[in-house]
Design an enzyme around this catalytic site. Structure first.
Site, PDB file in Angstrom:
ATOM      1  N   ASN A   1       3.346  -0.213   4.064  1.00 23.48           N
ATOM      2  CA  ASN A   1       2.597  -0.207   5.302  1.00 23.48           C
ATOM      3  C   ASN A   1       2.473  -1.612   5.869  1.00 23.48           C
ATOM      4  OD1 ASN A   1       0.727   1.126   7.283  1.00 23.48           O
ATOM      5  ND2 ASN A   1      -0.614  -0.484   6.497  1.00 23.48           N
ATOM      6  N   GLU A   2       2.896  -1.791   7.113  1.00 28.05           N
ATOM      7  CA  GLU A   2       2.736  -3.064   7.830  1.00 28.05           C
ATOM      8  C   GLU A   2       3.018  -4.286   6.958  1.00 28.05           C
ATOM      9  OE1 GLU A   2      -1.073  -3.302   9.729  1.00 28.05           O
ATOM     10  OE2 GLU A   2      -0.773  -1.486  10.896  1.00 28.05           O
TER      11      GLU A   2
ATOM     12  N   TYR B   1      -2.316  -0.821  18.114  1.00 24.57           N
ATOM     13  CA  TYR B   1      -3.753  -0.753  18.436  1.00 24.57           C
ATOM     14  C   TYR B   1      -4.166  -1.509  19.687  1.00 24.57           C
ATOM     15  CZ  TYR B   1      -4.727   1.072  13.737  1.00 24.57           C
ATOM     16  OH  TYR B   1      -4.778   1.846  12.614  1.00 24.57           O
TER      17      TYR B   1
ATOM     18  N   HIS C   1       0.118   0.807   0.348  1.00 22.45           N
ATOM     19  CA  HIS C   1      -0.786   0.479   1.443  1.00 22.45           C
ATOM     20  C   HIS C   1      -1.728  -0.631   0.956  1.00 22.45           C
ATOM     21  CE1 HIS C   1      -2.214   2.078   5.479  1.00 22.45           C
ATOM     22  NE2 HIS C   1      -2.988   1.042   5.239  1.00 22.45           N
TER      23      HIS C   1
ATOM     24  N   ARG D   1      -1.098  11.856   6.962  1.00 23.12           N
ATOM     25  CA  ARG D   1      -0.549  10.652   6.353  1.00 23.12           C
ATOM     26  C   ARG D   1      -1.589  10.067   5.404  1.00 23.12           C
ATOM     27  NH1 ARG D   1      -0.033   4.591   8.568  1.00 23.12           N
ATOM     28  NH2 ARG D   1       0.772   3.791   6.606  1.00 23.12           N
TER      29      ARG D   1
ATOM     30  N   ASP E   1     -15.456   0.568  -4.513  1.00 22.67           N
ATOM     31  CA  ASP E   1     -15.715   1.337  -5.737  1.00 22.67           C
ATOM     32  C   ASP E   1     -15.946   2.826  -5.467  1.00 22.67           C
ATOM     33  OD1 ASP E   1     -15.530  -1.082  -6.944  1.00 22.67           O
ATOM     34  OD2 ASP E   1     -17.576  -1.143  -7.752  1.00 22.67           O
TER      35      ASP E   1
ATOM     36  N   HIS F   1     -14.743  -7.554  -6.992  1.00 23.14           N
ATOM     37  CA  HIS F   1     -15.730  -7.635  -8.077  1.00 23.14           C
ATOM     38  C   HIS F   1     -16.031  -9.091  -8.432  1.00 23.14           C
ATOM     39  CE1 HIS F   1     -14.576  -3.311  -9.434  1.00 23.14           C
ATOM     40  NE2 HIS F   1     -15.500  -3.320  -8.485  1.00 23.14           N
TER      41      HIS F   1
ATOM     42  N   ASN G   1       2.914   1.430  14.094  1.00 20.09           N
ATOM     43  CA  ASN G   1       1.462   1.328  14.244  1.00 20.09           C
ATOM     44  C   ASN G   1       1.157   0.443  15.451  1.00 20.09           C
ATOM     45  OD1 ASN G   1       1.394   2.677  11.815  1.00 20.09           O
ATOM     46  ND2 ASN G   1       0.397   1.038  10.655  1.00 20.09           N
TER      47      ASN G   1
ATOM     48  N   GLN H   1      -8.854   2.653   1.033  1.00 25.45           N
ATOM     49  CA  GLN H   1      -9.890   2.674   2.061  1.00 25.45           C
ATOM     50  C   GLN H   1     -10.825   3.882   1.974  1.00 25.45           C
ATOM     51  OE1 GLN H   1      -6.777   1.561   5.245  1.00 25.45           O
ATOM     52  NE2 GLN H   1      -8.619   0.467   5.873  1.00 25.45           N
TER      53      GLN H   1
ATOM     54  N   GLU I   1       0.049   5.054  13.239  1.00 29.55           N
ATOM     55  CA  GLU I   1      -1.364   4.672  13.372  1.00 29.55           C
ATOM     56  C   GLU I   1      -1.643   4.293  14.816  1.00 29.55           C
ATOM     57  OE1 GLU I   1      -3.025   1.582  10.808  1.00 29.55           O
ATOM     58  OE2 GLU I   1      -1.879   2.346   9.105  1.00 29.55           O
TER      59      GLU I   1
END
Ligand SMILES: *[C@@H]1O[C@H](CO)[C@@H](O)[C@H](O)[C@H]1NC(C)=O
Ligand SMILES: *[C@@H]1O[C@H](CO)[C@@H](O)[C@H](O)[C@H]1NC(C)=O
Ligand SMILES: *[C@@H]1O[C@H](CO)[C@@H](O)[C@H](O)[C@H]1NC(C)=O
Ligand SMILES: *[C@@H]1O[C@H](CO)[C@@H](O)[C@H](O)[C@H]1NC(C)=O
Ligand SMILES: *[C@@H]1O[C@H](CO)[C@@H](O)[C@H](O)[C@H]1NC(C)=O
Ligand SMILES: *[C@@H]1O[C@H](CO)[C@@H](O)[C@H](O)[C@H]1NC(C)=O
Length: 526
Positions: free
Chosen positions: A199-200, A345, A155, A110, A85, A72, A343, A52, A416
């Protein structure tokens, strides 16, 4: 410490007493400083993930991963046709990142290792020294600044060579993941003492194999998601036990897996079937992963096993769509975590899925048997899925604490939590979100006796958000994606978070919200 002069400039107080917070017993928007403080040993941090933020997709000997390759060949997979990229270009700006982390005053960072930056082919026969050096430098620089690195191994960036194997639905990938983890422990275990395997896995399996059908999927809805679930858990156990045997005696580090859930508020708390729907949601969403690891008896939760077995039988399968662990695997999984990494949200409201024909469709959603709605009084963020209900955070933590006795001995870390908007540095809504959500933690700790020992805000900076590309933002720092330098600027939420970290309390008046502020992202749902 950080200057708060930028903050002081924002005058005029606005204390909104909103309807939505009166609904469901939420007290009104607070003013003043929180009465409770965060305990002295509570760790504050901030998080990111390699794909990310890093960019440098083909630099320094890095091999391609699933996202590089897919974006791509099929740019339309992201809403803005963007890719990773360059992203925030942390590959070149990591020293700026570390400065930013220092300014927040947090104790931990993290981040994740890009699998194909250190193993370009995914396999351990080819170790890329330039990639190895990149992460080693970051870990050393963090430690120099007294910041503890907390490192995620996976991740979501599956090496491209494994796509053809099906990714996580191929059990061979468990071997490759173990080999990769061993390389990482050997290379960095002297510096990194807190590791996160995957992750998750719930969202990863759902998104890859059920909803978006990312490249590794072969499109067997309602089947692949559970093979992925099963293999992710087996891979986690394998890596945990390998570290325990080969590295822990010397390195003395801790290992866990990152699990995620929204809070499912019963649509009508007085209806037993809605309360049961909430429990079913939790067991299918997070219990499926947490129960094998954190419960006393191990294995999948009984309700999950029965539900999917029953549905499979109704659908004519001779064998359940949810695979079975061997006894050895149940044992290896049970207790395979040194802390709980959570995590969180968002919240939702739930009731039972009523339609009596739902079993005909093979799908995770229908297996769950839970109808998902939202409370019309809750505010929504810029993400279609994020609804703000701060007490849901405290309720979820309590649910975990009540379900898994081991959490009296091992701590919970929030790995998170954060708010999504459309960008800009005057992010009053993010400030509110952090204040309101962080406010729940001392309540969970001091009033409910929950064993929460740390919190990582997501995210350090604006980044590539998977299929949303760069259209939505999570950062405490804004990144100018139009500038070749990817210039970073602190948002108001960064100053506010730094103040919480410094004072260990929440000051609801620290950032003064201008009157007549027209919000850009929040709106009442419906
Ligand atoms: C602190 O406690 C007082 C007295 O109970 C209460 O009125 C006030 O709202 C609390 N402040 C916050 C920010 O929770
Ligand atoms: C790694 O993959 C690249 C690109 O496919 C290939 O050229 C190279 O031979 C592979 N290296 C090893 C050691 O497998
Ligand atoms: C599964 O089916 C059995 C037998 O019909 C039933 O007793 C049980 O309640 C069902 N379990 C679930 C979780 O639906
Ligand atoms: C699930 O069940 C509902 C009815 O309850 C149905 O409308 C839906 O299409 C089913 N399938 C999936 C993939 O969600
Ligand atoms: C990028 O950074 C360089 C070096 O600090 C500086 O000279 C240049 O003006 C910057 N460019 C932009 C567009 O900000
Ligand atoms: C906010 O929006 C309202 C209604 O559109 C408008 O009347 C008001 O002037 C705006 N306020 C500011 C500060 O832009």
């Amino acid at each position: 410490m950080w200057s708060s002069s930028a903050v002081a400039r924002n005058t005029a107080v606005l204390l909104t007493i909103s309807l939505l917070q009166l609904a469901r017993g939420i007290s009104i928007v607070k003013s003043g400083v929180s009465n409770y403080s965060f305990p002295d040993d509570f760790i504050f941090g901030v998080g990111t993930a390699a794909f990310q933020i890093e960019g440098g997709w083909n630099e320094g000997g890095k091999g391609e991963n699933m996202w590089d390759t897919k974006l791509h060949s099929e740019p339309t997979i992201t809403v803005d046709h963007s890719n990773g990229d360059v992203s925030a270009d942390s590959y070149h700006h990591y020293m700026d990142d570390i400065e930013m982390i220092k300014k927040l005053g947090v104790q931990a960072y993290r981040m994740s290792i890009s699998w194909t930056r250190i193993l370009p082919n995914g396999t351990d026969n080819n170790i890329n020294q330039e990639g190895v050096k990149y992460y080693r430098t970051i870990f050393e620089e963090l430690l120099k600044a007294n910041i503890t690195p907390v490192v995620t191994l996976y991740h979501w960036d599956m090496p491209t060579p494994f796509i053809a194997l099906g990714g996580w639905i191929n059990a061979k990938v468990i071997d490759y993941f173990e080999d990769y983890a061993r390389v990482a422990f050997r290379l960095y275990g002297d510096l990194v003492k807190m590791w996160l395997t995957i992750n998750e896995p719930n969202e990863n399996c759902k998104n890859t194999y059920e909803y978006y059908k990312l490249p590794a999927a072969v499109k067997l809805q309602g089947v692949e998601i559970y093979i992925c679930t099963h293999n992710s858990l087996r891979a986690h156990a394998r890596v945990y036990r390998m570290y325990e045997k080969e590295f822990k005696p010397d390195q003395q580090g801790k290992v866990s897996i990152v699990l995620e859930s929204a809070w499912p508020e019963p649509n009508d708390p007085n209806k037993p079937e809605d309360v049961e729907a909430s429990e079913n949601y939790l067991q299918m969403q997070i219990g499926m992963f947490a129960h094998p690891i954190f419960s006393e008896e191990g294995d999948y939760p009984r309700v999950v096993r029965e539900k999917i077995n029953n549905m499979s039988r109704l659908q004519g399968f001779a064998r359940s769509r949810l695979p079975y662990f061997t006894d050895e695997e149940v044992t290896a999984l049970r207790g395979s975590a040194d802390f709980f990494a959570l995590n969180h949200y968002s919240s939702m409201t739930v009731s039972p899925l009523k339609e009596d024909y739902y079993w005909k469709d093979l799908s995770y959603y229908n297996d769950t048997g839970v109808h998902i709605q939202v409370d019309p009084f809750w505010t929504r963020s810029a993400a279609f899925w994020q609804y703000i209900y701060p007490p849901g955070f405290r309720k979820l933590i309590n649910w975990l604490q009540n379900n898994y006795k081991i959490l009296r001995e091992i701590p919970i870390f929030i790995t998170e939590n954060g708010y999504i908007d459309l960008g800009g540095t005057e992010d009053y809504e993010r400030v509110d979100y952090y204040n309101d959500y962080l406010y729940q933690l001392p309540l969970a700790i001091h009033e409910d006796g929950c064993n929460v020992k740390g919190y990582f805000a997501w995210s350090l900076m604006d980044h590539f958000e998977w299929r949303d590309g760069y259209t939505i933002k999570f950062g405490l720092y804004s990144v100018d994606f139009n500038s070749p330098n990817r210039t970073r600027t602190p948002k108001l939420s960064a100053y506010n978070y730094a103040n919480i970290v410094r004072t260990r309390r929440i000051d609801f008046d620290y950032i003064k919200r201008p009157e007549n502020l027209n919000t850009t992202t929040s709106k009442l749902a419906k």
